[in-house]
Write a protein that holds these residues in place. Structure first.
Motif, mmCIF file in Angstrom:
data_model
loop_
_atom_site.group_PDB
_atom_site.id
_atom_site.type_symbol
_atom_site.label_atom_id
_atom_site.label_comp_id
_atom_site.label_asym_id
_atom_site.label_seq_id
_atom_site.Cartn_x
_atom_site.Cartn_y
_atom_site.Cartn_z
ATOM 1 N N ARG A 18 0.815 -1.223 0.000
ATOM 2 C CA ARG A 18 0.000 0.000 0.000
ATOM 3 C C ARG A 18 0.843 1.265 0.000
ATOM 4 N N ILE A 19 2.155 1.121 0.204
ATOM 5 C CA ILE A 19 3.024 2.289 0.355
ATOM 6 C C ILE A 19 3.652 2.659 -0.991
ATOM 7 N N GLU A 20 3.463 3.904 -1.402
ATOM 8 C CA GLU A 20 4.054 4.395 -2.637
ATOM 9 C C GLU A 20 5.385 5.100 -2.395
ATOM 10 N N ARG A 21 5.486 5.784 -1.276
ATOM 11 C CA ARG A 21 6.675 6.584 -1.023
ATOM 12 C C ARG A 21 6.802 6.850 0.470
ATOM 13 N N VAL A 22 8.044 6.973 0.947
ATOM 14 C CA VAL A 22 8.302 7.230 2.361
ATOM 15 C C VAL A 22 9.359 8.312 2.489
ATOM 16 N N TRP A 23 9.194 9.196 3.454
ATOM 17 C CA TRP A 23 10.190 10.237 3.703
ATOM 18 C C TRP A 23 10.091 10.695 5.156
ATOM 19 N N VAL A 24 11.070 11.480 5.576
ATOM 20 C CA VAL A 24 11.125 11.999 6.951
ATOM 21 C C VAL A 24 10.914 13.503 6.915
ATOM 22 N N ALA A 25 10.055 13.997 7.791
ATOM 23 C CA ALA A 25 9.834 15.436 7.921
ATOM 24 C C ALA A 25 9.280 15.721 9.304
ATOM 25 N N GLN A 26 9.389 16.964 9.730
ATOM 26 C CA GLN A 26 8.815 17.376 11.004
ATOM 27 C C GLN A 26 7.291 17.264 10.940
ATOM 28 N N ALA A 27 6.678 16.906 12.046
ATOM 29 C CA ALA A 27 5.222 16.851 12.151
ATOM 30 C C ALA A 27 4.794 17.463 13.470
ATOM 31 N N SER A 37 5.422 16.857 18.979
ATOM 32 C CA SER A 37 6.014 17.341 17.730
ATOM 33 C C SER A 37 7.404 16.742 17.570
ATOM 34 N N GLY A 38 7.835 16.578 16.328
ATOM 35 C CA GLY A 38 9.172 16.052 16.093
ATOM 36 C C GLY A 38 9.281 15.373 14.749
ATOM 37 N N ASP A 39 10.424 14.724 14.514
ATOM 38 C CA ASP A 39 10.623 13.989 13.271
ATOM 39 C C ASP A 39 9.606 12.860 13.174
ATOM 40 N N ALA A 40 9.103 12.670 11.969
ATOM 41 C CA ALA A 40 8.070 11.662 11.762
ATOM 42 C C ALA A 40 8.310 10.913 10.464
ATOM 43 N N VAL A 41 7.775 9.710 10.401
ATOM 44 C CA VAL A 41 7.760 8.935 9.166
ATOM 45 C C VAL A 41 6.477 9.279 8.421
ATOM 46 N N TRP A 42 6.629 9.783 7.202
ATOM 47 C CA TRP A 42 5.496 10.142 6.350
ATOM 48 C C TRP A 42 5.378 9.117 5.233
ATOM 49 N N LEU A 43 4.161 8.657 4.986
ATOM 50 C CA LEU A 43 3.928 7.685 3.929
ATOM 51 C C LEU A 43 2.905 8.218 2.942
ATOM 52 N N ASP A 44 3.201 8.104 1.653
ATOM 53 C CA ASP A 44 2.200 8.287 0.609
ATOM 54 C C ASP A 44 1.628 6.919 0.281
ATOM 55 N N LEU A 45 0.314 6.766 0.351
ATOM 56 C CA LEU A 45 -0.338 5.482 0.128
ATOM 57 C C LEU A 45 -0.928 5.408 -1.281
ATOM 58 N N ASN A 46 -1.140 4.203 -1.756
ATOM 59 C CA ASN A 46 -1.610 4.045 -3.139
ATOM 60 C C ASN A 46 -3.075 4.412 -3.330
ATOM 61 N N ASP A 47 -3.787 4.725 -2.238
ATOM 62 C CA ASP A 47 -5.168 5.196 -2.385
ATOM 63 C C ASP A 47 -5.255 6.722 -2.393
ATOM 64 N N GLY A 48 -4.080 7.388 -2.442
ATOM 65 C CA GLY A 48 -4.050 8.845 -2.477
ATOM 66 C C GLY A 48 -3.954 9.499 -1.114
ATOM 67 N N GLY A 49 -4.048 8.724 -0.035
ATOM 68 C CA GLY A 49 -3.971 9.285 1.307
ATOM 69 C C GLY A 49 -2.552 9.293 1.838
ATOM 70 N N GLN A 50 -2.414 9.798 3.050
ATOM 71 C CA GLN A 50 -1.130 9.840 3.725
ATOM 72 C C GLN A 50 -1.262 9.264 5.120
ATOM 73 N N PHE A 51 -0.143 8.738 5.618
ATOM 74 C CA PHE A 51 -0.075 8.272 6.997
ATOM 75 C C PHE A 51 1.189 8.838 7.608
ATOM 76 N N VAL A 52 1.108 9.287 8.868
ATOM 77 C CA VAL A 52 2.265 9.878 9.533
ATOM 78 C C VAL A 52 2.316 9.390 10.971
ATOM 79 N N VAL A 53 3.517 9.103 11.450
ATOM 80 C CA VAL A 53 3.695 8.727 12.848
ATOM 81 C C VAL A 53 4.964 9.393 13.368
ATOM 82 N N VAL A 54 4.823 10.104 14.488
ATOM 83 C CA VAL A 54 5.970 10.750 15.132
ATOM 84 C C VAL A 54 6.614 9.737 16.065
ATOM 85 N N VAL A 55 7.900 9.488 15.855
ATOM 86 C CA VAL A 55 8.588 8.469 16.633
ATOM 87 C C VAL A 55 10.082 8.782 16.656
ATOM 88 N N ASP A 56 10.767 8.376 17.710
ATOM 89 C CA ASP A 56 12.214 8.548 17.777
ATOM 90 C C ASP A 56 12.894 7.736 16.674
#
Length: 259
Positions: A186-195, A219-238
């Motif tokens: 389901r994951i199209e792309r992954v990157w790191v950015a502040q959230a 707040s902090g660095d997070a894993v950002w995901l672009d999903l194949n249904d056009g949505g996004q998922f984000v989780v802030v984690v060390d």
């Protein structure tokens, strides 16, 4: 009184419908909610005060300047929320890929696990539960039903994010359910950015916004995901960079063939 209750119910239903359908931006939705809370909170408080100790209902007066104050407070609350949610967060498509790599080679497997909350947050929840029980034993009866709140707080802070061959999974410690699972397919792309919880997800904890959902306790660095249904998922984690790097490696064709 019934008319006022119906008006409040209608307002709540309208905001809820807008949140579900996405007809209002998240920024506008939160600004409207803050304005309503400030406006009604002031008027209801004043209404109680002007009626307090009144011997005759006919003698009670509520000057119209209170209405002006309520409007001013509503505008200030809406403006404050609007300012807090001012910065537009990355949409993902026009951002440079920053997931990096952990050097996972063909045929290798790896698992990455972290908790979403710091250890002191978990300890605070456990301590709160113990204090509540102790207060109940000493005679403060609400302590006996408040202690689960502390345990729930600790469990949320200790929620684990794991990344491996099956994708990204979020679940409570020592339990398999409830969980959020996003497979690699389901994951199209992954990157790191502040959230930031409020601008990006509309609040703290697990949130669902228009076109985006995720988990953020801070707040902090997070894993950002672009999903194949056009949505996004984000989780802030060390150590989000390592998590994103491993996901990026797993998403490559050569690596995925051996998983």
């Amino acid at each position: 009184m019934p008319d006022a209750a119906l008006a409040l119910l209608g307002f709540g239903v309208g905001l809820s419908r807008s949140a579900v359908r996405g007809s209002l931006s998240l920024r506008a939705l939160y600004a409207a909610s803050a304005a309503a809370a400030a406006f009604l909170g002031y008027l209801f408080t004043v209404l109680v005060l002007v009626n307090a100790n009144a011997a005759d209902a006919d003698a009670v007066r509520m000057p119209l300047w209170h209405l002006a104050v309520a409007v001013a407070l509503a505008a200030a609350a809406a403006g404050g929320v609007w300012a807090l949610m001012f910065q537009k967060r990355p949409a993902g498509k026009d951002q440079p890929t920053a997931s990096g790599t952990v050097g996972l080679r063909r045929g290798e497997k790896a698992v990455w696990v972290r908790s979403v909350g710091p250890r002191w947050l978990v300890a605070a929840g456990m301590l709160g539960a113990v204090v509540a029980v102790a207060a109940g034993v000493l005679g403060w009866s609400p302590g006996f039903w408040l202690w689960p709140i502390g345990l729930l707080f600790a469990a949320v802070a200790a929620t684990q994010v794991s990344i491996g061959g099956e994708g990204l999974t979020i679940r409570p410690p020592l339990l398999r359910v409830p969980r959020v699972h996003i497979p690699l397919q389901r994951i199209e792309r992954v990157w790191v950015a502040q959230a930031r919880p409020l601008p990006d997800l509309g609040g703290w904890g697990y949130r669902v916004a228009k076109g985006r959902r995720g988990l953020a306790l801070r707040s902090g660095d997070a894993v950002w995901l672009d999903l194949n249904d056009g949505g996004q998922f984000v989780v802030v984690v060390d150590d989000a960079a390592t998590a994103a790097g491993l996901l990026g490696d797993l998403l490559t064709k050569d690596t995925r063939q051996d998983i």
